[in-house]
Design a protein around this motif. Structure first.
Motif, PDB file in Angstrom:
ATOM      1  N   GLU A   1       0.836  -1.333   0.114  1.00  0.00           N
ATOM      2  CA  GLU A   1      -0.064   0.133   0.002  1.00  0.00           C
ATOM      3  C   GLU A   1       1.048   1.283   0.087  1.00  0.00           C
ATOM      4  O   GLU A   1       0.406   2.199  -0.530  1.00  0.00           O
ATOM      5  CB  GLU A   1      -0.878   0.211   1.242  1.00  0.00           C
ATOM      6  N   GLU A   2       2.034   1.200   0.625  1.00  0.00           N
ATOM      7  CA  GLU A   2       2.852   2.333   0.777  1.00  0.00           C
ATOM      8  C   GLU A   2       3.317   2.684  -0.667  1.00  0.00           C
ATOM      9  O   GLU A   2       3.436   3.792  -1.057  1.00  0.00           O
ATOM     10  CB  GLU A   2       4.125   2.125   1.593  1.00  0.00           C
TER      11      GLU A   2
ATOM     12  N   GLU B   1       2.214   1.791  -3.665  1.00  0.00           N
ATOM     13  CA  GLU B   1       0.998   2.374  -4.362  1.00  0.00           C
ATOM     14  C   GLU B   1       0.729   3.818  -4.114  1.00  0.00           C
ATOM     15  O   GLU B   1       0.774   4.762  -5.173  1.00  0.00           O
ATOM     16  CB  GLU B   1      -0.309   1.452  -4.287  1.00  0.00           C
TER      17      GLU B   1
ATOM     18  N   HIS C   1       1.132   6.702  -6.854  1.00  0.00           N
ATOM     19  CA  HIS C   1       0.127   7.693  -7.243  1.00  0.00           C
ATOM     20  C   HIS C   1      -0.061   8.825  -6.656  1.00  0.00           C
ATOM     21  O   HIS C   1      -1.267   9.386  -6.357  1.00  0.00           O
ATOM     22  CB  HIS C   1      -1.233   6.736  -6.897  1.00  0.00           C
TER      23      HIS C   1
END
Lengths: 271, 288
Positions: A262-263, A265, A269
Motif C-alpha cells: 500500500e505504501e 501504491e 499515485h
C-alpha cells in the motif's frame, strides 16, 4: 574521467558502509523493524536474508530516507543519508519501474549520470562514450538504441546495473537483483559486483536463494523483524542461525507485506 | 472549402486559440498518461461544473474571467480533495478518482438545473462550458493560452530530469533530487490551468479527450520521450485546430466533439499502422 573522480573519493577513515543502532520502524501500529543494530564494513559483499515481510525492503527505504524511523538511527557511509545522496546507488525491484516508459537503453543508463553537459558542449560527446562504456561492461552495448519495453528480464536487470555504474556510487543497495534473471546474467552480474567490491565499494543485496549465499557473498545480515546475526559468512552462516531466521514469528509479519504494498501504491499515485 | 474560412480574422483567431490549447493538452497529457492518471483530467474537468455554476449564481455575470475563475477554484478543490482521499484516508486511487468525480459533478448538475430555472436566467451561456463554444473566444483567450504555453515549456525544461526520471523510476528520482513534491504539484496546477483555459473552447466534457488521445496516438510512433512530447503536442494542436474549423464551417457542431473526433481519427490511424507493422513483424508490441 580521472579528475572528476578525485573529489568524490570516499575518505579512508570511513570503515563502515551501512550501520544501524536500535532502529525501529512502524507502519501505523504494525512494527516492521524492531531494535535493529548492525555494522556492514566497507568493501563487504553482503546479502540480506530473511523470510518475506520481515522488513528487508523497509530497511533499505529507511537507509535512503524514504521512511522515517520511529526510534534509533541508520547511518550511510558513516553519516546521515542526505549529504551522501550521490554516493548511494539503489536498484529497486524490477516491478517498481515503468518499463513501458518511452526511452532507449541508452537513455535509461544516462539517467544515472549526475551532471549532464548541455547538448552543444564538447563534453557531451565524452559523456556519450562513457554511457556506452557502462553498457559494454554489462554486455548491452549492441542494444543501446533498443526501447526499454522490448527487453527481457535479464536485460532489464543489466540496464539497472549499467545505470548504477553510471552513478559511480560507493554503496550499492540492491533489492532482489537476481530474481527473474537468467542463469548467465546472474553469473555475469555477480562477477561485476565482486569487481565493484574489490575497489573498496560496498554492495548490500536482498537475496532469496539461500543455496547460493556462501559461494557468492562475503558477509550476510540475517533479518527476522530484528537482527538474528550479522557478520562474515564464515562466522554467522550456521544452521542454527538460519533456523532462527526462518522460524515463524507473530502474525504481524504477514500483515506487513500488505502494508508495504500500500505504501508503494501511495508513492506511485502521489499526483 | 472550409480552409477558405481562415481568411476571416475571427475564425483564424478562434482556430489559433484552439491550436494552442490543443498543444497544451497534448503536452501535459503525456505526463498525465505516463503517470497512469489518465482519468485525472476527466475528474478535474467534470469537477469544474459546480465552480462555474456558483460563479454565475453569485455574480450573475457570464464573462470569461468570472466563470474561468470559478472553474479554476473548483478544479483545485477537486484536486486537493482527491489527494486527501488517497494520501490521508488511504482510499484506492480508482475509487478516489470516481468518488471525486461523482461528488463534484453531481453537485454541479444540481446547481446547473437550479440556476437554469431561475427567473430571467441568462444561464443559457453556461452550456457553452459543457460542449465548448467558439463564439465567445476573444483576443484575451489567445493571449492567455500562449502565455500558459510558454510557462509550461519553461516549467518542463527546468524540471526536465526530475519529471522524466520520476516517471520512469521514482526511487532514482528520490535518491537524486529528494522530494518530487514541487514538480508534482507544479504539474497538477498546470493541468488544472490548462483545463480551465480550454473549457470555454473545447467544453468540460471533452477537453479531457484531448489530454489523452494525442498521447495514445503518439506513443505508437516513437521511442524517445522528447519525440513523444513533441508529437503529442502537435497532434493535440492539430486536432483542436481542425475540430474548430469543422465547427466553424458547419454551424451547430460544437467544437469539443468535433476536435475529439479528429483526435480519435489520429488514434485509429496510429493503431492501424501499429497493427500493420506487427503483422509484418518489424516491431514487437507494447501496451499503449
Amino acid at each position: 574521467m580521472g579528475h572528476l573522480e578525485d573529489h568524490r573519493i570516499l575518505p579512508q577513515e570511513v570503515k563502515v558502509a551501512l550501520s544501524a543502532q536500535s532502529l525501529s520502524v512502524k507502519y501505523g501500529k504494525t512494527v516492521a523493524l524492531e531494535d535493529v543494530g548492525f555494522d556492514i564494513p566497507r568493501g563487504a559483499y553482503c546479502a540480506v536474508v530473511g523470510p518475506n515481510g520481515v522488513g528487508k525492503s523497509t530497511l533499505f527505504k529507511c537507509a535512503l530516507g524514504l521512511i522515517k524511523p520511529a526510534h534509533g538511527s541508520i547511518a550511510v557511509l558513516g553519516g546521515s543519508y542526505l549529504p551522501k545522496v550521490h554516493r548511494v546507488a539503489y536498484i529497486p525491484q524490477q516491478s517498481e519501474v515503468d518499463w513501458d516508459f518511452p526511452a532507449t537503453v541508452f537513455d535509461a543508463v544516462r539517467m544515472g549520470i549526475e551532471n549532464i553537459p548541455p547538448v552543444w558542449s564538447s563534453a557531451r560527446k565524452a559523456l556519450n562514450e562513457q554511457v556506452l562504456n557502462y553498457l559494454d561492461r554489462v554486455g548491452l552495448k549492441h542494444l543501446s538504441q533498443r526501447p526499454l519495453k522490448n527487453l527481457s528480464g535479464g536485460q532489464q536487470q543489466r540496464v539497472f546495473f549499467a545505470r548504477a555504474l553510471a552513478q559511480r556510487a560507493d554503496l550499492y543497495l540492491l533489492d532482489e537483483p537476481f530474481s527473474g534473471v537468467d542463469a548467465k546474467t546472474e553469473e555475469d552480474l555477480i562477477c561485476l559486483l565482486r569487481e565493484i567490491c574489490s575497489l573498496g565499494k560496498t554492495v548490500v543485496a536482498i537475496h532469496h536463494n539461500i543455496q547460493t549465499v556462501p559461494n557468492v557473498f562475503s558477509h550476510v545480515l540475517l533479518l527476522n523483524g530484528t537482527v538474528v546475526a550479522c557478520g562474515a559468512v564464515a562466522d554467522v552462516w550456521t544452521a542454527e542461525n538460519l533456523r532462527t531466521t526462518f522460524s515463524p514469528r507473530e502474525k504481524r509479519r504477514v500483515v506487513l507485506d500488505e502494508f508495504e504494498r500500500e505504501e508503494k501504491e501511495g508513492l506511485s499515485h502521489a499526483l | 472549402m472550409p480552409f477558405d474560412l481562415l481568411s476571416d480574422p475571427v475564425v483564424l483567431r478562434v482556430c489559433l486559440t484552439a491550436f494552442v490549447i490543443g498543444t497544451l493538452a497534448g503536452l501535459s497529457g503525456v505526463f498525465v498518461v505516463l503517470q497512469k492518471q489518465s482519468l485525472l483530467g476527466d475528474v478535474i474537468a467534470h469537477s469544474t461544473l459546480p465552480g462555474i455554476c456558483l460563479a454565475w449564481w453569485t455574480t450573475h455575470r457570464s464573462s470569461n474571467a468570472v466563470l474561468t475563475t470559478g472553474a479554476f477554484i473548483a478544479g483545485v478543490s477537486a484536486y486537493v480533495f482527491l489527494r486527501l482521499l488517497s494520501s490521508r484516508l488511504k482510499v484506492k486511487p480508482d475509487a478516489a478518482l470516481s468518488a471525486t468525480l461523482s461528488i463534484f459533478f453531481g453537485f454541479g448538475i444540481l446547481l446547473l438545473s437550479h440556476v437554469q430555472r431561475l427567473p430571467n436566467a441568462g444561464a443559457a451561456g453556461l452550456e457553452g462550458f459543457i460542449f465548448g463554444n467558439l463564439a465567445t473566444v476573444m483576443h484575451s483567450d489567445l493571449l492567455v493560452s500562449v502565455v500558459l504555453l510558454g510557462a509550461f515549456v519553461v516549467f518542463v525544461t527546468v524540471y526536465w530530469r526530475r519529471l522524466t526520471i520520476g516517471l520512469f523510476d521514482p526511487s532514482l528520482a528520490w535518491t537524486r533530487f529528494g522530494s518530487l513534491r514541487d514538480a508534482q504539484i507544479g504539474l497538477g496546477v498546470f493541468v488544472i490551468a490548462i483545463i480551465g483555459c480550454g473549457l470555454r473552447t473545447m467544453g468540460a466534457l471533452l477537453i479531457t479527450s484531448i489530454l489523452v488521445a494525442p498521447v495514445v496516438a503518439a506513443r505508437v510512433w516513437n521511442r524517445g520521450f522528447l519525440a513523444l512530447l513533441i508529437l503529442s503536442g502537435a497532434l493535440g494542436g492539430l486536432s483542436c485546430f481542425l475540430g474548430s474549423l469543422w465547427s466553424a464551417a458547419s454551424r451547430g457542431v460544437p467544437p469539443g466533439p468535433a476536435s475529439t473526433l479528429v483526435a480519435l481519427a489520429f488514434v485509429l490511424i496510429s493503431l492501424g499502422v501499429r497493427k500493420w507493422r506487427e503483422s509484418t513483424g518489424k516491431f514487437s508490441s507494447s501496451r499503449v
